[in-house]
Design a protein around this motif. Structure first.
Motif, short mmCIF file in Angstrom:
data_model
loop_
_atom_site.label_atom_id
_atom_site.label_comp_id
_atom_site.label_asym_id
_atom_site.label_seq_id
_atom_site.Cartn_x
_atom_site.Cartn_y
_atom_site.Cartn_z
N LYS A 140 34.13 44.15 28.52
CA LYS A 140 34.39 45.54 28.88
C LYS A 140 34.30 45.75 30.39
O LYS A 140 34.97 46.63 30.94
N SER A 141 33.45 44.96 31.04
CA SER A 141 33.28 45.10 32.49
C SER A 141 32.78 43.79 33.08
O SER A 141 32.06 43.03 32.43
N ILE A 142 33.17 43.55 34.34
CA ILE A 142 32.85 42.29 35.03
C ILE A 142 32.38 42.62 36.44
O ILE A 142 33.02 43.41 37.15
N ALA A 143 31.29 41.99 36.86
CA ALA A 143 30.78 42.18 38.21
C ALA A 143 30.70 40.83 38.92
O ALA A 143 30.39 39.81 38.31
N TYR A 144 31.00 40.86 40.21
CA TYR A 144 30.87 39.63 41.01
C TYR A 144 30.44 40.00 42.42
O TYR A 144 30.55 41.15 42.84
N SER A 145 29.92 39.04 43.16
CA SER A 145 29.27 39.33 44.43
C SER A 145 30.28 39.57 45.55
O SER A 145 31.47 39.28 45.42
N ASP A 146 29.75 40.07 46.68
CA ASP A 146 30.59 40.25 47.86
C ASP A 146 30.46 39.08 48.83
O ASP A 146 30.84 39.17 49.98
N SER A 147 29.90 37.96 48.33
CA SER A 147 29.76 36.76 49.14
C SER A 147 30.90 35.80 48.84
O SER A 147 31.92 36.17 48.24
N ALA A 148 30.74 34.55 49.25
CA ALA A 148 31.80 33.56 49.10
C ALA A 148 32.24 33.39 47.64
O ALA A 148 33.44 33.27 47.34
N SER A 149 31.28 33.42 46.71
CA SER A 149 31.63 33.22 45.30
C SER A 149 32.48 34.38 44.78
O SER A 149 33.44 34.17 44.03
N GLY A 150 32.13 35.60 45.17
CA GLY A 150 32.90 36.76 44.71
C GLY A 150 34.29 36.81 45.29
O GLY A 150 35.25 37.20 44.61
N VAL A 151 34.41 36.44 46.55
CA VAL A 151 35.74 36.38 47.17
C VAL A 151 36.62 35.39 46.44
O VAL A 151 37.80 35.65 46.17
N TYR A 152 36.06 34.25 46.06
CA TYR A 152 36.81 33.24 45.31
C TYR A 152 37.24 33.78 43.95
O TYR A 152 38.40 33.61 43.53
N ILE A 153 36.33 34.43 43.25
CA ILE A 153 36.65 34.97 41.92
C ILE A 153 37.77 35.99 42.01
O ILE A 153 38.73 35.97 41.23
N GLU A 154 37.68 36.89 42.97
CA GLU A 154 38.66 37.97 43.11
C GLU A 154 40.02 37.45 43.54
O GLU A 154 41.06 37.89 43.03
N ARG A 155 40.04 36.52 44.47
CA ARG A 155 41.30 36.08 45.06
C ARG A 155 41.93 34.85 44.39
O ARG A 155 43.14 34.65 44.50
N GLU A 156 41.11 34.05 43.72
CA GLU A 156 41.64 32.79 43.19
C GLU A 156 41.40 32.57 41.70
O GLU A 156 42.31 32.19 40.98
N LEU A 157 40.15 32.77 41.24
CA LEU A 157 39.84 32.43 39.85
C LEU A 157 40.68 33.21 38.86
O LEU A 157 41.27 32.62 37.93
N PHE A 158 40.77 34.53 39.02
CA PHE A 158 41.56 35.33 38.09
C PHE A 158 43.02 34.89 38.10
O PHE A 158 43.68 34.86 37.05
N LYS A 159 43.53 34.53 39.26
CA LYS A 159 44.92 34.05 39.35
C LYS A 159 45.08 32.72 38.63
O LYS A 159 46.08 32.48 37.93
N LYS A 160 44.14 31.81 38.81
CA LYS A 160 44.21 30.51 38.15
C LYS A 160 44.23 30.66 36.63
O LYS A 160 44.90 29.88 35.93
N LEU A 161 43.50 31.65 36.13
CA LEU A 161 43.46 31.88 34.69
C LEU A 161 44.62 32.73 34.21
O LEU A 161 44.81 32.91 32.99
N GLY A 162 45.39 33.28 35.13
CA GLY A 162 46.54 34.10 34.75
C GLY A 162 46.17 35.45 34.18
O GLY A 162 46.91 36.01 33.37
N ILE A 163 45.04 36.00 34.62
CA ILE A 163 44.58 37.27 34.04
C ILE A 163 44.31 38.32 35.13
O ILE A 163 43.59 39.30 34.88
#
Length: 263
Positions: A140-163
């Protein structure tokens, strides 16, 4: 007369020698440390102080960003530091800017991204890319950090998973505070951050690391700023933090220790 004065002379010499020893060998090191290495550092710092007689005065802040507490901003303001501990590529930028001595850089540990849920909640499967994708889509909801890991999740991980489009409305970057905190409070269902920053937060259960094929490994490294007042003692601290003796505490904190000190 000489006999009566001898104990007093010996006493005076003892005081002088001990004073010289303290002033010559003891130092207060000023350390700037970023979040991911915090737990390991807090466990190791007393051991270093006990073994060397030096003391550590620590300022905390992120490796990057606009916050006044960020390490690059502290150095820009002229705050004194003998050692900085931070994300490797952010440290490399400080070296390029001439703010950290190039030859002082040493890698300390690898940091991987993990996930937490609120304490007592069911732990979803994230063991494979397919399982992680399914879990994210169902959340229902997803949170991620504003550090290096969060930047990666926002800009790359979601794209890699196609979602990327599917999660856009329910995924949010959380500034400044630990992601596990907003999971523990029930504000978000799933939380992602570097493992070492998730584990210390009460009220959130660690689920696991995301699959290795999707990982973004962050290297934490240490260096000595130009103008450090205690460079020799600073090198001693860095060698200790990167040593095999420090590895158990590093691994316990959720980081992955490195085989040997590398530059």
């Amino acid at each position: 007369m000489l006999i009566t004065r001898r104990p007093f002379i010996i006493f005076c010499l003892t005081i002088i020698v001990s004073t010289l020893s303290v002033s010559s060998w003891s130092a207060e090191l000023k350390v700037m440390n970023s979040g991911g290495f915090t737990a390991a550092y807090k466990a190791l710092a007393p051991k270093f102080e006990q073994a060397t007689g030096n003391t550590l005065s620590t300022a905390w802040g992120p490796s990057m960003g606009a916050a006044p507490e960020a390490i690059p901003n502290r150095l820009q303001r002229g705050e004194p530091a003998d050692v900085v501990i931070m994300v490797g590529y952010a440290l490399d930028e400080l070296i390029k800017q001439g703010k950290v001595i190039p030859g002082s850089r040493a890698a300390l540990a690898d940091s991987r991204i993990g996930m937490v849920v609120r304490a007592g909640s069911a732990k979803p499967d994230i063991s494979t890319p397919e399982a992680l994708k399914k879990t994210l889509l169902q959340a229902k909801s997803i949170a991620y950090s504003d550090s290096a890991s969060g930047v990666y999740i926002e800009r790359e991980l979601f794209k890699k998973l196609g979602i990327e489009d599917q999660v856009k409305g329910k995924a949010k970057m959380i500034p400044k505070i630990p992601v596990a905190g907003v999971i523990a409070s029930g504000d978000y269902e799933l939380g992602f951050q570097q493992v070492s920053e998730l584990l210390p937060v009460a009220g959130a259960d660690f689920v696991g690391k995301i699959p290795e094929s999707l990982q973004s490994v962050t290297v934490f490294a240490a260096g000595i700023p130009t103008g450090a007042q205690h460079p020799d003692e600073a090198r001693q601290l860095i060698r200790f933090l990167a040593s095999p003796e420090a590895a158990p505490e590093v691994n316990k904190s959720g980081l992955d220790s490195l085989p040997s000190l590398s530059k």
